[in-house]
Design a protein around this motif. Structure first.
Motif, short mmCIF file in Angstrom:
data_model
loop_
_atom_site.label_atom_id
_atom_site.label_comp_id
_atom_site.label_asym_id
_atom_site.label_seq_id
_atom_site.Cartn_x
_atom_site.Cartn_y
_atom_site.Cartn_z
N SER A 1 28.24 25.74 -49.92
CA SER A 1 27.04 23.73 -49.12
C SER A 1 26.76 23.51 -50.19
N GLY A 2 26.42 22.10 -50.09
CA GLY A 2 25.77 20.85 -50.28
C GLY A 2 26.05 21.01 -51.93
N THR A 3 27.40 21.46 -52.17
CA THR A 3 28.30 20.95 -53.48
C THR A 3 29.21 20.28 -53.25
N LEU A 4 29.04 18.76 -54.38
CA LEU A 4 30.75 18.44 -55.06
C LEU A 4 31.44 18.78 -53.61
N THR A 5 32.33 20.15 -53.52
CA THR A 5 33.42 20.68 -53.03
C THR A 5 33.65 19.83 -51.97
N PRO A 6 35.24 20.13 -52.57
CA PRO A 6 35.84 18.53 -51.16
C PRO A 6 35.79 19.20 -50.04
N SER A 7 35.25 18.92 -48.97
CA SER A 7 35.60 19.17 -47.28
C SER A 7 35.26 21.00 -47.38
N ALA A 8 33.88 20.86 -48.09
CA ALA A 8 34.15 22.35 -48.07
C ALA A 8 31.45 22.34 -48.37
N SER A 9 30.82 21.38 -47.35
CA SER A 9 30.23 21.43 -48.28
C SER A 9 29.18 21.57 -47.41
#
Lengths: 307, 226, 683
Positions: free
Chosen positions: C66-74
């Motif tokens: 959460s809060g990271t650039l991970t696509p569709s998992a932020s």
């Protein structure tokens, strides 16, 4: 004493004007015509940067005309003038400048310590107060250095080889072991700390001047980073040395007469007989009478003079 | 010496005199701090500008996450040099604002900086960037930016100003950035709502807003092309 | 491990006390659901309590991503607690909400929030970085979800407008932000303890299932607001950036030049195949100028924002809640749900209510008295009256606020339900996908606590052939390719027969593996690490020429880039299995037994009568069938259950985990607790 009171009031009034100037300059005003929403404030470091070399110059100038004013005799009331009015002005204006610089410097952020200000007008106020402190600090430092070199007082401030065993002996005696060595006007431990002050003050001034140069010339980034780092390190060092200085010079009971003398100027004959035996021996022969304008000077072989 | 008023000796005069002379000469080099001003009037225009299509933006903030990640190595919306603001309850198209640095032709932020920390970077086609080592934290650049959410970001963690440098200095991203390189926000935007140009855009109130939705594919989605 | 902020906020509303839990002790559970279940196990001593009991523990959890650039998992948030919606038992349940909340909670320095107890008066929780206050909700209680959030936004910014940099906090911890606080709030439905009340966030994000909105209402908790200016640490920033670009280049719908696009203009539902932006409303096309809208860090951006502002951020059944002649009215009806905070899935079958009206059972002076304007059914007026009645427990709303199944039971109309006139197949949850056919969905639901709402296989096995059929196309890929490609990615089993939905196939050993895989994958990757259900897993993407999918490479790629670990997909599945077992234990402590895990009668008795696309393997061949005339066989399903329990290492006679299974995954202490209560599965 009246003179000292006036000097003190004068310092505070000067500081008051400086603080007002710093505050007023830090208020935001519209910056560029045609750009609504663009504001700025007057950074004294930038607009009045010439005051910095001028303060150095003034310090040197005034310092070269200042006299060594401490008495070398014991007066009729059994008191000795340890620090004259010049010294009073110099010490306290320097002290206030230092405190102002430390407070604003820490508020602005030094090394790992957090910056307590985040509003641009507050930051501007702190920077401008820092500027006021810088001007006063530079003046007093260069005044002191010039005066003491030209009058030869520097020789009493700077340590000599015999100061190390003397200081050790002094502290041992304070802890209860052994006898107090014979001290001059300045304690051996004080003299040993003088170059320490000197190094850090020199460091902070040099790094500070490099930082100030950025307001005039285009400086390399690496140099600025190094200068800021040195400035911060010297700040921490000076704060630590200052704490020791205040503790040893004013807080501990044996030093109360000393802090008194920094205000009134005088120490008692008994005091120097007990704590500054060497100095006592130097001046005990010199007594001044109330009415006489000149004194009988009995030259003392132990005394050395030089310019 | 005893307490005798010192007569001015020749030595003293020489000392004081030379000190004064040196001091005056040094002082003459400081003409009231006006030196830097002369160089300011000729700040060269930037060679690169971010253009945005606010109607294409989906408010996912991926550009902000990419920006702070590439520059600072961590994720922090407050450190992003592009800011997207949005209101869930407002209607399209006024529900989203994209605030990227406009690399102004007459940059107030550069003019405001007293130490030349914020400057036109010659090595990056004069994009307006901050040399953080020279930043003294006076925050005049932050106040100088005329746009509503100032495009100069105050980094409250490392205590210096920072701004969009078109990814010239992205220590945490191994791509070549800068005006002639890749920009993280453009690379990452899933809506392709940010683009780039070397030409100075028209200076108006629309904040370099351009229409990037003129494709048939966009129309096919049922989204507006105007 | 990076990605964690190190602290979980713990709020005791009874004593109005605020403390912290060290995240470290729960890191082994991954994040999200795993942590929530573990915390619930630890903090809720009496698991037999009811949902509205002050002892109920609600967890609101983020993940390291959460809060990271991970696509569709932020920015998905997992909320858990004993839920009042499920019928007839109030199972410990979960609900997941998108938007901006979990990212913002991380930026404020927290890995999650745990809420216990009950406040003496309505309160809300104001989180600004590390500064947390429990505040009087006097001005908020009674407001709908939209009004409450706007009121909170105004308060947090001292009444100032947004649109510039705002100072958050003062001094050392204070930073600046241009963002509005992220708020979770209940509407009036939750305040009035509706069993089908949701927790809302922004305009269209909801923790919809389970009735957790009612739980908040029972705790006198109106809202949690968070604004943060801090940083989430990422172990390898460059790897994360490169991984994101890898995903975009290989699998993302190119909005300017798509490789594959809808053959029809303005047909959002085709986006279930292409993942084009703005497809979330499925059958609702665009009728006014709009933009696509995505949650923080998303690369799909499936929702929308309209010019009118109506049905902003709505998706799926919220958008489809109430069909009228005017799209604007349909949108307004959707907004009513969001504002009152009502679970659309529970009252989706309002057509049944109208049937009752037409049958003379509901109405003024009828067997079930109601003054609702049924004659205006199909117009906005009825929707307004219905939603208001539920939110304020008026008229038949008083019964419907107990959830439609309980209302039907109270009305003595269970026969209608058993005949399938109104469909609630498992635990009183509405029929989402056909329980007789798409069994990884129904079996997963009945073995758990709710309608699973996990689309992992569903997009490809059902939507893809359905949508292609709708536009007159052949399926994009054959049923055989679907079976082979998906199964190749179903680590560790990799058996194509797992995708066989034929009459025999749905009771097979392969389906045991399928359901087991599904439970473990979703528990870890989607509900704990918070990969979004509408983007993960990715078995097949039409946006590259070879139609490759990025599962199972993608999940570990992003996890490891953020966390600095060397995790494998298999390791994640094992953690999923552990979490699934812990959940099982919690339900067992609540009284679960295999005898309860039966579907509503209609599932067994009423044959399918509408085409439902699914792949089947028949006579040595794969094909997509529409599967008409099928029911679930009661006995065969019971046999299948036994096989399933055995596979999971549970006692088939009861469905309870065995000690050997639990100890094998480090849950010996759970086995002890079950044993103490006489609920341990026999070896």
């Amino acid at each position: 004493m009246i003179a000292r009171l006036f000097i003190a009031i004068g310092i505070f009034i000067g500081l008051g004007f400086g603080a007002y100037w710093a505050y007023d300059a830090s208020r935001l005003y519209a910056f560029k015509a045609g750009y609504t929403g663009s504001y700025t404030y007057n950074l004294l470091f930038e607009s009045v940067v010439w005051a910095i070399p001028v303060s150095i110059l003034l310090g040197v100038l005034v310092g070269s005309f200042a006299k060594d004013g401490h008495d070398t005799h014991i007066d009729e009331q059994g008191k000795v003038l340890r620090h004259d009015e010049t010294m009073f002005f110099q010490h306290w204006s320097h002290a206030i400048a230092t405190l102002l610089l430390i407070v604003t410097g820490i508020g602005l952020g030094v090394l790992i310590f957090p910056r307590f200000l985040s509003n641009p007008q507050d930051v501007g106020f702190a920077l401008n107060l820092h500027f006021i402190g810088v001007v006063l600090f530079l003046f007093t430092v260069f005044f002191h250095v010039t005066k003491n070199i030209l009058t030869g007082e520097i020789k009493e401030n700077m340590p000599a080889a015999h100061d190390i065993p003397e200081a050790i002996g002094h502290y041992k005696a304070m802890l209860g072991f052994g006898k107090q060595p014979e001290e001059g006007k300045y304690l051996a431990s004080e003299r040993l700390s003088y170059p320490v002050w000197g190094i850090f003050v020199a460091g902070i001034i040099l790094s500070g001047l490099i930082k100030v140069s950025a307001y005039i010339w285009n400086m390399p980034e690496v140099l600025m980073t190094v200068a800021t780092l040195v400035h911060g390190v010297c700040t921490v060092a000076i704060v630590l040395v200052l704490i020791v200085h205040v503790f040893l010079g004013a807080i501990i009971p044996p030093s109360w007469p000393l802090i008194k003398s920094m205000i009134t100027g005088y120490v008692t004959e008994d005091y120097i007989k007990a704590h500054h035996v060497k100095w006592y021996k130097q001046i005990k022969g010199n007594k001044k009478s109330k009415t006489a304008e000149s004194i009988e000077a009995i030259p003392n072989k132990e005394e050395t003079t030089s310019i | 010496m005893a307490n005798v008023p010192r007569k001015a000796s020749r030595r003293d005069f020489l000392k004081v005199g030379s000190a004064s002379l040196i001091g005056l000469s040094v002082g003459a080099l400081f003409p009231g701090g006006k030196w830097l001003d002369n160089k300011i009037y000729a700040i060269p225009a930037s060679g690169g500008y971010l253009l945005v299509d606010t109607k294409k933006c989906a408010g996912c903030l991926s550009c902000m996450l990419a920006c702070s990640l590439a520059h600072e190595g961590k994720e922090n919306l407050s450190l992003s040099r592009i800011q997207i603001m949005q209101d869930s309850f407002a209607g399209f198209p006024n529900d989203i604002t994209m605030s990227q640095c406009r690399q102004c032709a007459y940059p107030p932020c550069v003019e405001a900086c007293p130490t030349k920390a914020l400057h036109a970077d010659e090595d990056n086609e004069n994009a307006r960037s901050v040399d953080i080592g020279k930043c003294i934290g006076c925050q005049r650049c932050v106040e100088a930016c005329p746009y509503d959410s100032g495009r100069v970001v105050w980094n409250h963690i490392d205590k210096h100003s920072q701004k969009c440098d078109l990814c010239a200095n992205t220590p945490f991203w191994e791509e070549q950035g800068g005006v002639n390189g890749k920009k993280a926000c453009i690379a990452i935007c899933p809506m392709r709502a940010i683009t780039f140009t070397n030409e100075i855009p028209e200076q108006n109130d629309r904040g370099y807003n351009v229409n990037l939705r003129k494709t048939a594919a966009w129309k096919r989605l049922g989204l507006p092309s105007n | 491990m990076k990605g964690f902020m190190g602290k979980i906020l713990r709020i005791d509303l009874t004593n109005r006390s605020i403390s912290t839990i060290d995240t470290k002790q729960y890191e082994q559970w991954g994040g999200g659901h795993g942590m929530g279940s573990a915390i619930f196990w630890d903090l809720c001593k009496d698991k037999g309590i009811k949902a509205f009991d002050p002892g109920n523990v609600v967890t609101v959890m983020t993940s390291p991503l959460s809060g990271t650039l991970t696509p569709s998992a932020s920015s998905r948030t997992e909320i858990q607690g004993i839920g009042p919606q499920s019928w007839p038992y109030e199972w410990f349940t979960r609900s997941n909400v998108g938007g901006r909340f979990s990212a913002m909670l991380k930026f404020a320095g927290w890995d999650g929030v745990v809420v216990e107890g009950k406040a003496s008066e309505p309160v809300w929780i104001d989180i600004r970085n590390h500064k947390v206050e429990i505040k009087d909700a006097n001005g908020l209680w009674g407001l709908d979800a939209y009004e409450a959030q706007q009121e909170i936004w105004s308060e947090v910014n001292d009444g100032e407008n947004y649109g510039t940099w705002n100072q958050v906090g003062t001094g050392r911890d204070g930073g600046r932000s241009t963002q509005r606080p992220a708020v979770l709030t209940i509407g009036q439905a939750g305040e009035n303890l509706a069993r089908n009340a949701v927790i809302m966030h922004d305009a269209g994000n909801a923790a919809g299932q389970g009735g957790l909105g009612g739980v908040w209402g029972s705790k006198n908790l109106k809202a949690i607001s968070v604004i943060g200016t801090g940083s989430v640490e990422v172990a390898d920033p460059n790897a994360l950036l490169q991984a994101r670009i890898w995903l975009h280049e290989g699998y993302h719908y190119n909005v300017d030049e798509p490789i594959h696009e809808s053959p029809v203009d303005n047909m959002p539902v085709y986006g279930t195949i292409t993942r084009s932006p703005g497809y979330a409303t499925l059958y609702i096309p665009y009728t006014e100028p709009s933009r696509a809208k995505g949650c923080t860090g998303c690369y799909n951006n499936c929702r929308r924002k309209t010019s009118s502002g109506y049905s902003n951020e709505a998706s799926c059944v919220e958008s489809l809640f109430y069909m009228t002649e005017k799209m604007e009215d349909t949108h307004k009806a959707t907004d009513l749900l969001q504002r009152y905070g009502i679970n659309v899935y529970d009252i989706m079958q309002h057509g049944y209510l109208r049937d009752l009206y037409m049958r003379g059972i509901i109405g003024p002076g009828k067997q079930i008295h109601s003054d609702l304007p049924f004659e205006k059914y199909g117009e906005l007026e009825f929707a307004e009256a219905l939603t208001k009645a539920i939110a304020f427990r008026e008229d038949i709303g008083a019964d419907l606020a107990e959830g439609m199944p309980r209302a039907i039971e109270k009305w003595g109309l269970l026969d209608d339900m058993n005949k399938g006139l109104v469909t609630f197949p498992n635990w009183g949850y509405f029929e989402h996908y056909d329980p007789r056919l798409e069994i990884e969905w129904s079996y997963g639901s009945i073995l758990g606590d709710r309608d699973i709402n996990e689309h992992d296989l569903n997009w490809l096995v059902h939507w893809m052939p359905l949508v292609c059929d709708a536009v007159g196309q052949e399926p994009i890929v054959s049923a055989q390719r679907v079976a082979e490609q998906i199964s190749s990615k179903l680590v560790i089993y990799n058996d194509p027969m797992m995708l066989d939905y034929s009459e025999e196939g749905i009771y097979s050993d392969a389906k045991v593996k399928m359901v087991s895989w599904h439970r473990h994958y979703t528990r870890y990757f989607k509900q704990s690490m918070l990969f979004c259900d509408w983007a993960w897993p990715n078995f097949l993407s039409v946006n590259n020429p070879e139609m490759k999918g990025f599962t199972p490479e993608g999940e570990p790629k992003f996890l490891n880039a953020v966390m600095g670990t060397n995790m494998t997909f298999e390791e994640g599945m094992e953690i999923g299995r552990k979490i699934w077992n812990l959940d099982r234990a919690i339900w067992i402590m609540q009284g679960r037994h295999r005898d309860q895990e039966v579907f509503n009668d209609y599932v067994y008795d009423v044959p399918t009568s509408a085409p439902y696309h699914l792949p089947i393997f028949k006579d040595g061949q794969w094909s997509f069938d529409v599967n008409l005339g099928r029911t679930l066989d009661r006995d065969k399903f019971e046999d299948w259950k036994s096989k399933y329990y055995t596979h999971e290492g549970w006692d088939p006679s009861s469905g309870w985990p065995k000690r050997s299974t639990l100890e094998g995954i480090g849950l010996g202490y759970v086995a002890d607790e079950l044993a103490k209560n006489g609920k341990l599965g026999r070896e």
